[in-house]
Design an enzyme around this catalytic site. Structure first.
Site, mmCIF file in Angstrom:
data_model
loop_
_atom_site.group_PDB
_atom_site.id
_atom_site.type_symbol
_atom_site.label_atom_id
_atom_site.label_comp_id
_atom_site.label_asym_id
_atom_site.label_seq_id
_atom_site.Cartn_x
_atom_site.Cartn_y
_atom_site.Cartn_z
ATOM 1 N N SER A 55 38.941 43.298 -2.925
ATOM 2 C CA SER A 55 38.580 44.471 -3.748
ATOM 3 C C SER A 55 37.155 44.351 -4.279
ATOM 4 O O SER A 55 36.433 45.353 -4.337
ATOM 5 C CB SER A 55 39.574 44.652 -4.896
ATOM 6 O OG SER A 55 39.440 43.651 -5.877
ATOM 7 N N LEU B 148 37.844 30.719 -1.803
ATOM 8 C CA LEU B 148 38.644 29.648 -2.427
ATOM 9 C C LEU B 148 38.295 28.241 -1.971
ATOM 10 O O LEU B 148 38.956 27.283 -2.358
ATOM 11 C CB LEU B 148 40.132 29.926 -2.193
ATOM 12 C CG LEU B 148 40.646 31.234 -2.802
ATOM 13 C CD1 LEU B 148 42.155 31.355 -2.608
ATOM 14 C CD2 LEU B 148 40.289 31.350 -4.280
ATOM 15 N N ILE C 298 31.931 25.289 -1.936
ATOM 16 C CA ILE C 298 30.718 25.397 -1.121
ATOM 17 C C ILE C 298 30.079 24.007 -1.048
ATOM 18 O O ILE C 298 29.816 23.381 -2.071
ATOM 19 C CB ILE C 298 29.722 26.389 -1.746
ATOM 20 C CG1 ILE C 298 30.350 27.782 -1.911
ATOM 21 C CG2 ILE C 298 28.431 26.465 -0.920
ATOM 22 C CD1 ILE C 298 30.684 28.492 -0.619
ATOM 23 N N ASN D 109 28.758 33.495 -7.911
ATOM 24 C CA ASN D 109 30.223 33.558 -7.864
ATOM 25 C C ASN D 109 30.736 34.348 -9.052
ATOM 26 O O ASN D 109 30.096 34.380 -10.115
ATOM 27 C CB ASN D 109 30.785 32.128 -7.923
ATOM 28 C CG ASN D 109 32.313 32.108 -7.967
ATOM 29 O OD1 ASN D 109 32.972 32.628 -7.075
ATOM 30 N ND2 ASN D 109 32.866 31.528 -9.026
ATOM 31 N N HIS E 203 34.037 34.506 -11.586
ATOM 32 C CA HIS E 203 35.238 33.775 -11.996
ATOM 33 C C HIS E 203 36.026 34.656 -12.970
ATOM 34 O O HIS E 203 35.421 35.244 -13.885
ATOM 35 C CB HIS E 203 34.852 32.445 -12.650
ATOM 36 C CG HIS E 203 36.020 31.604 -13.027
ATOM 37 N ND1 HIS E 203 36.792 30.940 -12.094
ATOM 38 C CD2 HIS E 203 36.576 31.339 -14.237
ATOM 39 C CE1 HIS E 203 37.774 30.310 -12.722
ATOM 40 N NE2 HIS E 203 37.665 30.522 -14.012
ATOM 41 N N ASP F 274 32.553 26.042 -10.760
ATOM 42 C CA ASP F 274 32.435 26.829 -11.998
ATOM 43 C C ASP F 274 31.517 26.218 -13.046
ATOM 44 O O ASP F 274 31.640 26.529 -14.239
ATOM 45 C CB ASP F 274 33.836 27.049 -12.614
ATOM 46 C CG ASP F 274 34.788 27.648 -11.603
ATOM 47 O OD1 ASP F 274 35.973 27.255 -11.597
ATOM 48 O OD2 ASP F 274 34.329 28.487 -10.804
ATOM 49 N N GLU G 27 35.524 43.318 -13.322
ATOM 50 C CA GLU G 27 34.828 42.835 -12.112
ATOM 51 C C GLU G 27 34.226 43.996 -11.340
ATOM 52 O O GLU G 27 33.048 43.974 -10.963
ATOM 53 C CB GLU G 27 35.816 42.076 -11.223
ATOM 54 C CG GLU G 27 36.322 40.796 -11.841
ATOM 55 C CD GLU G 27 37.369 40.100 -11.000
ATOM 56 O OE1 GLU G 27 38.092 40.761 -10.228
ATOM 57 O OE2 GLU G 27 37.445 38.868 -11.105
HETATM 58 N N1 LIG Z 1 30.358 24.464 -4.936
HETATM 59 C C1 LIG Z 1 31.090 25.498 -5.441
HETATM 60 N N2 LIG Z 1 31.968 26.140 -4.652
HETATM 61 C C2 LIG Z 1 32.701 27.191 -5.145
HETATM 62 C C3 LIG Z 1 32.574 27.567 -6.501
HETATM 63 C C4 LIG Z 1 31.629 26.864 -7.318
HETATM 64 O O1 LIG Z 1 31.436 27.185 -8.519
HETATM 65 N N3 LIG Z 1 30.919 25.845 -6.750
HETATM 66 N N4 LIG Z 1 33.366 28.582 -7.021
HETATM 67 C C5 LIG Z 1 34.584 28.853 -6.257
HETATM 68 C C6 LIG Z 1 35.389 29.985 -6.781
HETATM 69 N N5 LIG Z 1 36.377 29.449 -7.742
HETATM 70 C C7 LIG Z 1 36.289 29.846 -9.044
HETATM 71 O O2 LIG Z 1 35.520 30.750 -9.434
HETATM 72 C C8 LIG Z 1 37.358 28.524 -7.314
HETATM 73 C C9 LIG Z 1 38.016 28.765 -6.119
HETATM 74 C C10 LIG Z 1 38.986 27.868 -5.668
HETATM 75 C C11 LIG Z 1 39.290 26.731 -6.402
HETATM 76 C C12 LIG Z 1 40.298 25.763 -5.879
HETATM 77 O O3 LIG Z 1 40.850 24.950 -6.613
HETATM 78 N N6 LIG Z 1 40.545 25.823 -4.564
HETATM 79 C C13 LIG Z 1 41.539 24.950 -3.919
HETATM 80 C C14 LIG Z 1 41.848 25.426 -2.504
HETATM 81 C C15 LIG Z 1 42.590 26.758 -2.533
HETATM 82 C C16 LIG Z 1 42.898 27.252 -1.118
HETATM 83 O O4 LIG Z 1 42.292 26.757 -0.132
HETATM 84 O O5 LIG Z 1 43.746 28.184 -1.009
HETATM 85 C C17 LIG Z 1 40.990 23.534 -3.837
HETATM 86 O O6 LIG Z 1 39.757 23.377 -3.689
HETATM 87 O O7 LIG Z 1 41.836 22.626 -3.839
HETATM 88 C C18 LIG Z 1 38.657 26.500 -7.608
HETATM 89 C C19 LIG Z 1 37.693 27.399 -8.081
HETATM 90 C C20 LIG Z 1 34.281 29.027 -4.778
HETATM 91 N N7 LIG Z 1 33.551 27.849 -4.318
HETATM 92 N N1 LIG Z 2 38.140 31.073 -9.100
HETATM 93 C C1 LIG Z 2 37.905 32.090 -8.117
HETATM 94 C C2 LIG Z 2 38.771 33.286 -8.388
HETATM 95 O O1 LIG Z 2 39.873 33.167 -8.916
HETATM 96 N N2 LIG Z 2 38.248 34.456 -8.025
HETATM 97 C C3 LIG Z 2 38.978 35.670 -8.273
HETATM 98 O O2 LIG Z 2 39.710 36.040 -7.106
HETATM 99 C C4 LIG Z 2 39.930 37.451 -7.198
HETATM 100 C C5 LIG Z 2 39.605 38.048 -5.856
HETATM 101 O O3 LIG Z 2 40.026 39.385 -5.852
HETATM 102 P P1 LIG Z 2 39.565 40.332 -4.633
HETATM 103 O O4 LIG Z 2 39.865 39.573 -3.354
HETATM 104 O O5 LIG Z 2 40.393 41.567 -4.817
HETATM 105 O O6 LIG Z 2 38.088 40.568 -4.800
HETATM 106 C C6 LIG Z 2 39.005 37.993 -8.307
HETATM 107 O O7 LIG Z 2 39.735 38.278 -9.484
HETATM 108 C C7 LIG Z 2 38.055 36.842 -8.539
HETATM 109 O O8 LIG Z 2 37.554 36.770 -9.879
#
Ligand SMILES: Nc1nc2c(c(=O)[nH]1)N[C@@H](CN(C=O)c1ccc(C(=O)N[C@@H](CCC(=O)O)C(=O)O)cc1)CN2
Ligand SMILES: NCC(=O)N[C@@H]1O[C@H](COP(=O)([O-])[O-])[C@@H](O)[C@H]1O
Length: 196
Positions: A18, A90, A93, A107, A109, A150, A179
């Protein structure tokens, strides 16, 4: 960066998409910024249907080469991607990709960082933790991406009220409203700063 060719953005998404859709719609017909690619790690993600609907090319990525670090940098550079937006992506990076795009990856959050961030804090898990903690407000944080989850420099935050009857679903809806209202505009403001 040329003064004439539009800045090409890649949106990274893993889920419904979305936010990706709102960003694509925001930049449709924009003279200076173009959503040139959707990068996705889940073959069944809704974001892929959204990209197809808006005729945005997609790149499906694999876990092993992605986490090796530099596997997709060449592909992004070949597509002349100048900026990366994470919208519900998810995977972490890797450092090599961050180094290839210094201060050019942002990103969103779904909480008011620094609380409720880090590994495991994504989607519903965030809203469950906020409600379980009895918070009176939640919201969104848009931030630069560094090597840690984050912890990058914050760019923008907006809050919403958490009411006693809220569920993770109802809170997610409130957060999505924030968002969709703010993310496209903040992306434009940040990309324009990069362009200056
Ligand atoms: N280097 C970075 N990479 C990412 C960031 C960041 O800040 N620095 N932000 C995330 C997005 N995010 C929160 O905003 C977030 C997304 C996912 C996870 C997480 O725990 N993921 C799991 C795997 C989940 C899956 O594969 O279904 C994990 O790593 O075990 C935490 C925070 C995007 N990348
Ligand atoms: N920590 C990362 C995280 O939780 N991100 C969240 O995933 C959703 C994606 O929705 P979308 O696929 O409908 O855009 C959003 O709410 C975004 O903030």
């Amino acid at each position: 960066m040329s003064n004439y060719s539009p800045i090409r953005i890649a949106i990274f998404a893993s889920g419904t998409g979305s936010n990706a859709e709102k960003i694509i719609e925001h930049f449709t017909g924009h003279p200076r910024i173009k959503v040139a690619l959707v990068v996705c790690n889940k073959p069944d993600a809704g974001a892929l249907n959204i990209a197809a609907h808006h005729q945005v090319p997609v790149l499906l990525i694999e876990k092993e080469p992605f986490f090796r670090g530099d596997a997709y940098v060449a592909a992004l550079k070949q597509q002349e991607i100048g900026f990366i937006v994470l919208a519900g992506f998810l995977w972490k990076i890797p450092a090599a990709l961050i180094q290839a795009y210094p201060n050019r990856i942002i990103n969103i959050h779904p909480a008011l960082l620094p609380k409720y961030g880090g590994k495991g804090m994504y989607g519903r898990h965030v809203h469950e933790a906020v409600i379980a903690a009895g918070e009176k407000e939640s919201g969104i944080t848009i931030h630069y991406v560094n090597e840690h989850f984050d912890e990058g420099a914050p760019i923008f935050q907006a809050a919403c009220v958490v009411e006693p009857g809220d569920t993770p679903e109802s809170l997610a809806q409130k957060v999505h409203v924030l968002e969709h209202l703010h993310f496209p505009r903040v992306v434009e403001e940040v990309v324009r700063r990069y362009e200056e």
